[in-house]
Design a protein around this motif. Structure first.
Motif, PDB file in Angstrom:
ATOM      1  N   HIS A  37       0.828  -1.203   0.000  1.00 64.24           N
ATOM      2  CA  HIS A  37       0.000   0.000   0.000  1.00 64.24           C
ATOM      3  C   HIS A  37       0.865   1.256   0.000  1.00 64.24           C
ATOM      4  N   TYR A  38       0.686   2.064  -1.033  1.00 64.61           N
ATOM      5  CA  TYR A  38       1.396   3.338  -1.172  1.00 64.61           C
ATOM      6  C   TYR A  38       0.406   4.462  -1.448  1.00 64.61           C
ATOM      7  N   GLY A  39      -0.842   4.284  -1.037  1.00 62.16           N
ATOM      8  CA  GLY A  39      -1.885   5.263  -1.313  1.00 62.16           C
ATOM      9  C   GLY A  39      -2.793   4.802  -2.437  1.00 62.16           C
ATOM     10  N   ASN A  40      -3.765   5.626  -2.803  1.00 63.92           N
ATOM     11  CA  ASN A  40      -4.681   5.377  -3.917  1.00 63.92           C
ATOM     12  C   ASN A  40      -5.387   4.015  -3.811  1.00 63.92           C
ATOM     13  N   PRO A  41      -6.281   3.868  -2.828  1.00 57.82           N
ATOM     14  CA  PRO A  41      -6.877   2.546  -2.556  1.00 57.82           C
ATOM     15  C   PRO A  41      -7.622   1.913  -3.726  1.00 57.82           C
ATOM     16  N   ALA A  42      -8.437   2.685  -4.444  1.00 59.61           N
ATOM     17  CA  ALA A  42      -9.199   2.101  -5.546  1.00 59.61           C
ATOM     18  C   ALA A  42      -8.282   1.674  -6.684  1.00 59.61           C
ATOM     19  N   TYR A  43      -7.349   2.545  -7.044  1.00 55.75           N
ATOM     20  CA  TYR A  43      -6.354   2.236  -8.070  1.00 55.75           C
ATOM     21  C   TYR A  43      -5.562   0.993  -7.676  1.00 55.75           C
ATOM     22  N   SER A  44      -5.175   0.916  -6.410  1.00 56.24           N
ATOM     23  CA  SER A  44      -4.397  -0.225  -5.928  1.00 56.24           C
ATOM     24  C   SER A  44      -5.192  -1.514  -6.047  1.00 56.24           C
ATOM     25  N   ALA A  45      -6.462  -1.470  -5.664  1.00 53.65           N
ATOM     26  CA  ALA A  45      -7.313  -2.657  -5.778  1.00 53.65           C
ATOM     27  C   ALA A  45      -7.440  -3.095  -7.228  1.00 53.65           C
ATOM     28  N   ALA A  46      -7.598  -2.125  -8.129  1.00 53.62           N
ATOM     29  CA  ALA A  46      -7.720  -2.449  -9.549  1.00 53.62           C
ATOM     30  C   ALA A  46      -6.437  -3.059 -10.096  1.00 53.62           C
ATOM     31  N   LYS A  47      -5.299  -2.479  -9.737  1.00 57.30           N
ATOM     32  CA  LYS A  47      -4.027  -2.996 -10.245  1.00 57.30           C
ATOM     33  C   LYS A  47      -3.710  -4.367  -9.663  1.00 57.30           C
ATOM     34  N   ALA A  48      -4.137  -4.623  -8.414  1.00 55.06           N
ATOM     35  CA  ALA A  48      -3.998  -5.970  -7.864  1.00 55.06           C
ATOM     36  C   ALA A  48      -4.901  -6.938  -8.620  1.00 55.06           C
ATOM     37  N   GLY A  49      -6.086  -6.471  -8.980  1.00 57.32           N
ATOM     38  CA  GLY A  49      -6.984  -7.292  -9.780  1.00 57.32           C
ATOM     39  C   GLY A  49      -6.386  -7.659 -11.128  1.00 57.32           C
ATOM     40  N   LEU A  50      -5.637  -6.741 -11.726  1.00 53.79           N
ATOM     41  CA  LEU A  50      -4.967  -7.052 -12.991  1.00 53.79           C
ATOM     42  C   LEU A  50      -4.000  -8.217 -12.842  1.00 53.79           C
ATOM     43  N   LEU A  51      -3.322  -8.288 -11.700  1.00 53.35           N
ATOM     44  CA  LEU A  51      -2.392  -9.405 -11.495  1.00 53.35           C
ATOM     45  C   LEU A  51      -3.149 -10.728 -11.409  1.00 53.35           C
ATOM     46  N   ALA A  52      -4.292 -10.712 -10.736  1.00 53.39           N
ATOM     47  CA  ALA A  52      -5.100 -11.931 -10.660  1.00 53.39           C
ATOM     48  C   ALA A  52      -5.624 -12.327 -12.043  1.00 53.39           C
ATOM     49  N   TYR A  53      -6.058 -11.342 -12.808  1.00 54.77           N
ATOM     50  CA  TYR A  53      -6.544 -11.609 -14.164  1.00 54.77           C
ATOM     51  C   TYR A  53      -5.410 -12.129 -15.036  1.00 54.77           C
ATOM     52  N   MET A  54      -4.224 -11.541 -14.885  1.00 62.28           N
ATOM     53  CA  MET A  54      -3.058 -11.996 -15.639  1.00 62.28           C
ATOM     54  C   MET A  54      -2.762 -13.455 -15.336  1.00 62.28           C
ATOM     55  N   ARG A  55      -2.800 -13.823 -14.062  1.00 59.21           N
ATOM     56  CA  ARG A  55      -2.505 -15.214 -13.699  1.00 59.21           C
ATOM     57  C   ARG A  55      -3.574 -16.169 -14.232  1.00 59.21           C
ATOM     58  N   ALA A  56      -4.825 -15.710 -14.251  1.00 53.96           N
ATOM     59  CA  ALA A  56      -5.892 -16.546 -14.805  1.00 53.96           C
ATOM     60  C   ALA A  56      -5.641 -16.848 -16.275  1.00 53.96           C
ATOM     61  N   ILE A  57      -5.232 -15.827 -17.032  1.00 57.84           N
ATOM     62  CA  ILE A  57      -4.916 -16.042 -18.451  1.00 57.84           C
ATOM     63  C   ILE A  57      -3.727 -16.979 -18.596  1.00 57.84           C
ATOM     64  N   ALA A  58      -2.682 -16.740 -17.793  1.00 54.08           N
ATOM     65  CA  ALA A  58      -1.476 -17.565 -17.887  1.00 54.08           C
ATOM     66  C   ALA A  58      -1.793 -19.035 -17.666  1.00 54.08           C
ATOM     67  N   VAL A  59      -2.613 -19.331 -16.665  1.00 56.59           N
ATOM     68  CA  VAL A  59      -2.902 -20.719 -16.315  1.00 56.59           C
ATOM     69  C   VAL A  59      -3.907 -21.348 -17.280  1.00 56.59           C
ATOM     70  N   GLU A  60      -4.979 -20.630 -17.579  1.00 56.23           N
ATOM     71  CA  GLU A  60      -6.054 -21.230 -18.372  1.00 56.23           C
ATOM     72  C   GLU A  60      -5.795 -21.198 -19.872  1.00 56.23           C
ATOM     73  N   ALA A  61      -5.074 -20.165 -20.335  1.00 58.11           N
ATOM     74  CA  ALA A  61      -4.821 -20.061 -21.776  1.00 58.11           C
ATOM     75  C   ALA A  61      -3.424 -20.529 -22.160  1.00 58.11           C
ATOM     76  N   GLY A  62      -2.603 -20.874 -21.174  1.00 53.63           N
ATOM     77  CA  GLY A  62      -1.270 -21.389 -21.478  1.00 53.63           C
ATOM     78  C   GLY A  62      -1.293 -22.604 -22.387  1.00 53.63           C
ATOM     79  N   PRO A  63      -2.184 -23.564 -22.145  1.00 50.60           N
ATOM     80  CA  PRO A  63      -2.231 -24.730 -23.038  1.00 50.60           C
ATOM     81  C   PRO A  63      -2.578 -24.379 -24.483  1.00 50.60           C
ATOM     82  N   ASP A  64      -3.136 -23.193 -24.692  1.00 53.30           N
ATOM     83  CA  ASP A  64      -3.478 -22.743 -26.041  1.00 53.30           C
ATOM     84  C   ASP A  64      -2.393 -21.863 -26.653  1.00 53.30           C
TER      85      ASP A  64
END
Length: 254
Positions: free
Chosen positions: A143-170
């Motif tokens: 946490h370095y400030g900007n709570p909503a932005y931080s939550a969104a950017k953390a969400g991007l990491l989760a979304y990135m990992r979902a793509i990596a795991v589920e679409a990796g076989p493709d």
């Protein structure tokens, strides 16, 4: 000028400070570029010869995101690389993050990326290849400030990992970079309010400085390129050492 055999790269937030560095870096590599930004007039001012398509739309508008994805596929084809770079924040603390700020910052920084990426991801998986690179933030890691932005950017990491795991076989890879403070115009309002701010925050970084847009662009380019063909699901800090530790604390106890 790139030809039709060159990699096709979609870049969101293409007219910002990091966006301009991404345009230059990928353009220099010979890629064809699809530039996405909120400001159509700013897009028209980007004259790089590698630009194949300019799309002005609001990431907070789901219909506009899906229309943009459809136009990309129709006009220039299925992208080889998707760089999610767009980002925006003004709600600095919990006290200033009201309902409207929370919803808008998540829409721009997270949900809009998913709305644009989803149909393109499906096309990449069907083709059997593709790479996503998400420009997240150190705010996703601490946490370095900007709570909503931080939550969104953390969400991007989760979304990135979902793509990596589920679409990796493709044959689809997904990674992220997590920049620290990057000296772009997005910081201008802060420096205008606090002219001594740079001198106050620089000592918090082991490298004693903010990172440059070009440094972020080089990290994105690496993760998008064949040089990182064995890397997926990774979040790479580009933060001048901020996440490694606090040099002022070390100095204080020495």
């Amino acid at each position: 000028m790139s030809d039709s055999s060159s990699p096709l790269v979609v870049i969101t937030g293409a007219c910002g400070g990091i966006g301009a560095a991404l345009v230059e870096r990928f353009g220099r590599s010979g890629a064809r570029l699809v530039l996405c930004d909120l400001d159509p007039a700013a897009l028209e001012r980007v004259t790089h010869p590698a630009v194949a398509l300019r799309l002005g739309f609001d990431l907070a508008d789901p219909a506009a995101c899906r229309a943009a994805a459809a136009r990309i596929e129709r006009d220039v084809g299925v992208p080889d690389i998707f760089v999610s770079n767009a980002g925006w924040t003004r709600a600095e603390t919990l006290a200033t993050t009201d309902d409207e700020a929370w919803r808008h910052e998540l829409a721009v920084n997270l949900t809009g990326t998913r709305d644009l990426a989803t149909p393109l991801l499906g096309a990449m998986r069907a083709r059997g290849s593709g790479a996503f690179v998400f420009v997240s933030s150190v705010n996703a890691l601490g946490h370095y400030g900007n709570p909503a932005y931080s939550a969104a950017k953390a969400g991007l990491l989760a979304y990135m990992r979902a793509i990596a795991v589920e679409a990796g076989p493709d044959g689809v890879r997904a990674n992220a970079v997590c920049p620290g403070s990057v000296r772009t115009p997005a910081w201008d309002h802060r420096f205008a309010e606090k002219p001594d701010l740079l001198g106050r925050i620089a000592p918090l970084y082991p490298l004693r400085r903010m990172v440059t847009p070009q440094e972020v662009a080089e990290a994105v380019f690496f993760l998008a390129s064949p040089l990182s063909s064995g890397i997926t699901g990774v979040a790479l800090p580009v933060d001048a050492g901020l996440g490694a530790g606090n040099p002022t604390f070390v100095e204080a106890i020495s």
